[in-house]
Scaffold this active site. Structure first.
Site, PDB file in Angstrom:
ATOM      1  N   TYR A  59      -6.314   6.251  -4.622  1.00  0.00           N
ATOM      2  CA  TYR A  59      -5.902   5.000  -5.267  1.00  0.00           C
ATOM      3  C   TYR A  59      -6.993   4.499  -6.213  1.00  0.00           C
ATOM      4  O   TYR A  59      -6.737   4.226  -7.384  1.00  0.00           O
ATOM      5  CB  TYR A  59      -5.596   3.963  -4.186  1.00  0.00           C
ATOM      6  CG  TYR A  59      -5.014   2.678  -4.717  1.00  0.00           C
ATOM      7  CD1 TYR A  59      -3.712   2.627  -5.184  1.00  0.00           C
ATOM      8  CD2 TYR A  59      -5.763   1.504  -4.743  1.00  0.00           C
ATOM      9  CE1 TYR A  59      -3.163   1.438  -5.671  1.00  0.00           C
ATOM     10  CE2 TYR A  59      -5.228   0.317  -5.222  1.00  0.00           C
ATOM     11  CZ  TYR A  59      -3.929   0.284  -5.683  1.00  0.00           C
ATOM     12  OH  TYR A  59      -3.397  -0.887  -6.152  1.00  0.00           O
ATOM     13  N   ASP A 100      10.869   8.443 -11.736  1.00  0.00           N
ATOM     14  CA  ASP A 100       9.496   8.619 -11.276  1.00  0.00           C
ATOM     15  C   ASP A 100       8.606   8.688 -12.515  1.00  0.00           C
ATOM     16  O   ASP A 100       8.810   9.553 -13.372  1.00  0.00           O
ATOM     17  CB  ASP A 100       9.416   9.925 -10.462  1.00  0.00           C
ATOM     18  CG  ASP A 100       8.075  10.083  -9.791  1.00  0.00           C
ATOM     19  OD1 ASP A 100       7.043   9.724 -10.404  1.00  0.00           O
ATOM     20  OD2 ASP A 100       8.048  10.572  -8.647  1.00  0.00           O
TER      21      ASP A 100
END
Ligand code: UDP
Length: 312
Positions: free
Chosen positions: A144, A57
């Site tokens: 985002y 990650d």
């Protein structure tokens, strides 16, 4: 042989990029946490001497000796990035921060996958790189949009303060094989719905526009951007200037697939941009790049792909 790190390498775009880089004789480390990517996308590369797949990650630091970084990690479909919006912002911001740190330590070049979403719901049309955008900072797309905007800002500060060789591209709507069946974005939704004979779901009245780029064109543009001389940072738009309404797209897909699907209208999600089309003058000039695959050709490929995935 270059050592190249691709974050989000098991995603839709990342997997096509890894494939191309491996085929060109590079040693590729593909990082992914499989949040929206999938091992299936890179299955065919596993075992290749130039390919290494690592579950990681990017919000955590990663260390390796590398020459180039393509930082793609981040879910890009509204359905996926809004499912865990805090993680989305962390992925863009901490992920880019970690990769810029790695680029600084190893003196690697870094290409940042930014997005046309930095322009928000644009009031300038088509969008040039000099346009600062019209973004809602507190809406459902902000995780985002603002995450990617902050990532760009980090890139330029690492460039100014630490001399990191950053390359920022702004990717417009991209489609192609290996999009997930449940991706949620419009091209895959319409094609999958048409193939299954389900209703084609248009959000709003279908008059909003997008410009769709086929994935091989994007990969070509990314590689050309990475090859630009040190000091050329971008940002550079990478997209196909062909602009279509969602109603036109639905009708195109229906006419290609045939079948009995009906067009139905659903509520328009909040902050959905009304129009989007890239100005690619800069990419043409600096990269000698422009897209080659028309929407008609690309849709044919995608329909063939989803037909296989759904029915074979
Ligand atoms: N859209 C639609 N039907 C769908 C999925 C999306 O009409 O099943 C619309 C969406 O509202 C937007 C456009 O298609 O106006 C592109 O959406 P997508 O999620 O593909 O990407 P975006 O450009 O919005 O990030």
């Amino acid at each position: 042989m270059k050592q190249i790190l691709v974050t989000g390498g098991a995603g839709f775009i990342g997997s096509h990029l890894c494939e191309r880089l491996v085929n060109e004789g590079n040693a590729v480390i593909c990082l992914d946490n499989y949040y929206s990517g999938s091992k299936k996308n890179v299955w065919h590369l596993i075992g290749h001497p130039g390919f290494e797949l690592v579950r990681h990650d990017v919000t955590e630091p990663y260390r390796a000796e590398i020459d180039e970084i393509y930082n793609l990690a981040c879910p890009a479909s509204p359905v996926f990035y809004q499912y865990d919006p805090i993680q989305t912002t962390k992925t863009s911001v901490f992920g880019t921060f970690n990769m810029l740190g790695l680029a600084k330590r190893t003196k690697a070049k870094i290409l940042q996958a930014s997005t046309s979403e930095v322009y928000g719901d644009p009031v300038e049309h088509p969008q040039q790189e000099g346009y600062w955008g019209n973004v809602n900072p507190i809406g459902i797309r902000s995780c985002y949009d603002e995450g990617k905007r902050c990532a760009e800002s980090l890139c330029f500060d690492y460039h100014r303060i630490h001399g990191v060789d950053v390359k920022v591209i702004r990717i417009f709507n991209t489609y192609g094989p290996r999009m997930a069946v449940n991706d949620g974005r419009v091209v895959s939704n319409f094609v999958v719905q048409a193939l299954k004979g389900e209703d084609i779901t248009i959000y709003g009245d279908g008059s909003q526009t997008r410009s769709f780029q086929y994935v091989s064109d994007l990969v070509e543009g990314m590689i050309k951007m990475m090859a630009t001389p040190a000091g050329f940072t971008g940002p550079v738009n990478l997209g196909n200037p062909g602009e279509f309404t969602m109603l036109e797209l639905a009708e195109k897909v229906l006419s290609k697939v045939g079948g009995k699907s009906k067009i139905v209208f659903r509520p328009l999600p909040a902050d959905d941009p009304k129009m989007r089309r890239p100005d690619i003058t800069l990419a043409k000039k600096e990269l000698g790049w422009e897209p080659k695959v028309s929407l008609d050709e690309g849709l044919d490929e995608v329909i063939t792909y989803f037909r296989q995935v759904l029915f074979q």
